[in-house]
Scaffold this motif. Structure first.
Motif, PDB file in Angstrom:
ATOM      1  N   LEU A 193      33.984  41.907  34.957  1.00 30.25           N
ATOM      2  CA  LEU A 193      32.599  41.486  35.089  1.00 30.25           C
ATOM      3  C   LEU A 193      31.871  41.961  33.836  1.00 30.25           C
ATOM      4  O   LEU A 193      31.529  43.137  33.698  1.00 30.25           O
ATOM      5  CB  LEU A 193      31.954  42.085  36.337  1.00 30.25           C
ATOM      6  CG  LEU A 193      30.459  41.797  36.518  1.00 30.25           C
ATOM      7  CD1 LEU A 193      30.189  40.296  36.594  1.00 30.25           C
ATOM      8  CD2 LEU A 193      29.918  42.496  37.763  1.00 30.25           C
ATOM      9  N   ASP A 232      38.639  36.259  33.512  1.00 30.85           N
ATOM     10  CA  ASP A 232      40.003  36.656  33.864  1.00 30.85           C
ATOM     11  C   ASP A 232      40.827  36.714  32.590  1.00 30.85           C
ATOM     12  O   ASP A 232      40.912  35.729  31.851  1.00 30.85           O
ATOM     13  CB  ASP A 232      40.622  35.656  34.840  1.00 30.85           C
ATOM     14  CG  ASP A 232      39.978  35.733  36.215  1.00 30.85           C
ATOM     15  OD1 ASP A 232      39.549  36.828  36.603  1.00 30.85           O
ATOM     16  OD2 ASP A 232      39.888  34.689  36.883  1.00 30.85           O
ATOM     17  N   ASP A 245      29.629  39.002  40.733  1.00 35.08           N
ATOM     18  CA  ASP A 245      29.741  40.405  41.153  1.00 35.08           C
ATOM     19  C   ASP A 245      31.182  40.880  41.319  1.00 35.08           C
ATOM     20  O   ASP A 245      31.423  41.955  41.866  1.00 35.08           O
ATOM     21  CB  ASP A 245      28.971  40.630  42.462  1.00 35.08           C
ATOM     22  CG  ASP A 245      29.475  39.733  43.595  1.00 35.08           C
ATOM     23  OD1 ASP A 245      30.463  38.997  43.384  1.00 35.08           O
ATOM     24  OD2 ASP A 245      28.870  39.769  44.684  1.00 35.08           O
ATOM     25  N   LYS A 246      32.161  40.088  40.849  1.00 36.05           N
ATOM     26  CA  LYS A 246      33.556  40.468  41.015  1.00 36.05           C
ATOM     27  C   LYS A 246      34.133  40.979  39.694  1.00 36.05           C
ATOM     28  O   LYS A 246      33.754  40.527  38.623  1.00 36.05           O
ATOM     29  CB  LYS A 246      34.388  39.286  41.505  1.00 36.05           C
ATOM     30  CG  LYS A 246      33.981  38.774  42.884  1.00 36.05           C
ATOM     31  CD  LYS A 246      34.825  37.585  43.296  1.00 36.05           C
ATOM     32  CE  LYS A 246      34.400  37.059  44.661  1.00 36.05           C
ATOM     33  NZ  LYS A 246      35.195  35.861  45.064  1.00 36.05           N
ATOM     34  N   GLY A 247      35.074  41.919  39.824  1.00 36.35           N
ATOM     35  CA  GLY A 247      35.774  42.419  38.650  1.00 36.35           C
ATOM     36  C   GLY A 247      35.256  43.768  38.190  1.00 36.35           C
ATOM     37  O   GLY A 247      34.230  44.276  38.647  1.00 36.35           O
ATOM     38  N   GLU A 263      32.002  36.464  34.827  1.00 39.50           N
ATOM     39  CA  GLU A 263      33.324  36.891  35.292  1.00 39.50           C
ATOM     40  C   GLU A 263      34.392  36.260  34.407  1.00 39.50           C
ATOM     41  O   GLU A 263      34.456  35.037  34.285  1.00 39.50           O
ATOM     42  CB  GLU A 263      33.552  36.468  36.746  1.00 39.50           C
ATOM     43  CG  GLU A 263      32.735  37.245  37.766  1.00 39.50           C
ATOM     44  CD  GLU A 263      32.952  36.726  39.169  1.00 39.50           C
ATOM     45  OE1 GLU A 263      33.859  35.889  39.371  1.00 39.50           O
ATOM     46  OE2 GLU A 263      32.210  37.139  40.077  1.00 39.50           O
ATOM     47  N   THR A 318      40.520  40.808  36.282  1.00 41.82           N
ATOM     48  CA  THR A 318      39.174  40.231  36.330  1.00 41.82           C
ATOM     49  C   THR A 318      38.163  41.254  35.828  1.00 41.82           C
ATOM     50  O   THR A 318      38.138  42.399  36.280  1.00 41.82           O
ATOM     51  CB  THR A 318      38.802  39.803  37.755  1.00 41.82           C
ATOM     52  OG1 THR A 318      39.753  38.843  38.224  1.00 41.82           O
ATOM     53  CG2 THR A 318      37.411  39.178  37.789  1.00 41.82           C
TER      54      THR A 318
END
Length: 281
Positions: A129, A122, A245-247, A120, A127
């Motif tokens: 992934l 930023d 699992d974010k973005g 991940e 964001t």
């Protein structure tokens, strides 16, 4: 002929391997320290920098370049994460702040069994992934060996193409403007030297490194060295390895393209704002 030192190393590996095999091996954690040096040539916009100024810049960057990481691993998966530390007043937070946003990177997840890389990141308030296959190096196993702590380590080397990051792109732009270095003169490959221990039978390692017949304890690449100083096998608190699992999910190449575009925009704004203007507070 095998030397006495090599015999001792082989004996150490054999005994430790027996101990590992005698207990259930679920995985472990390894703590690494990273150290990097900065090439100050090309800084200063073509003006000669004093040694005092170079020292001040190097000191300010020390907090960013020297960090502690933890690798949590089993035979198939690993997560490499920065250990958070208390901020020193005046140094600012983690990651980097730029005009119009910031840049920070999360932990590196590797799944050797499924050939999966995930991280991940930023960038400028968004964001991403970054999910892709693992970067594979063509390791050459060398004959040299040494002890790292209580572990017998063996040397391996590989070469790879030098990746262009935010700093190298901005520095290359400055050099072109000042005619200090042409792009063709810049090295395109770098040598990677790693030390791994067969005493811990996993093909894992720090950062994006993996693929050797044992845990990688030390890596030197370019101006950066990563060194393991603590290992815990089968920690009592268990192992927490989860894939990010974010973005917005994108490939490594797609992300590098976005970084290049943002870097170009930032360099152009920096160039316009920096020429002819005084220091902005």
């Amino acid at each position: 002929m095998i030397s006495i030192t090599q015999k001792l190393l082989l004996s150490t590996i054999f005994l430790t391997t027996l101990l590992v095999q005698a207990q259930q091996f679920d995985g472990g954690t390894a703590t690494y320290q990273t150290k990097s040096t900065v090439d100050m040539s090309g800084w200063g916009g073509g003006r000669e920098m004093s040694e005092q100024m170079k020292k001040q810049i190097a000191e300010r960057m020390k907090n960013f370049l020297e960090k502690t990481y933890t690798l949590t691993f089993n035979k198939d998966e690993s997560i490499y994460e920065e250990v958070e530390k208390l901020e020193t007043p005046g140094q600012g937070g983690g990651g980097m702040r730029f005009m119009g946003g910031g840049f920070s990177q999360g932990g590196i997840y590797k799944n050797i069994g499924d050939d999966v890389y995930a991280r991940e990141n930023d960038l400028m308030g968004k964001t991403f992934l970054v999910k892709d296959t693992l970067n594979k190096l063509d390791w050459k196993l060398e004959k040299e060996s040494k002890m790292i702590g209580q572990y017998a380590a063996f040397k391996a080397t590989a070469t790879r193409k030098i990746e262009q990051n935010v700093f190298s792109a901005m520095r290359r732009r400055r050099n072109q403007e000042n005619d200090t270095t042409s792009v063709s003169e810049a090295p395109t490959e770098e040598l990677i030297t790693a030390w791994y221990t067969p005493q811990i039978p996993v093909s894992q390692g720090p950062d994006e490194y993996w693929g050797l017949p044992g845990l990688i304890l030390e890596v030197s690449a370019g101006r950066t060295t990563i060194l393991c100083n603590k290992i815990v096998i089968n920690p009592k608190e268990g192992l927490d390895i989860a894939m990010p699992d974010k973005g917005k999910e994108i490939s490594r190449q797609e992300y590098e393209t976005i970084v290049a575009e943002k870097t170009k925009e930032m360099a152009e704004r920096y160039g316009r704002g920096g020429r002819g203007g005084g220091r902005r507070n």
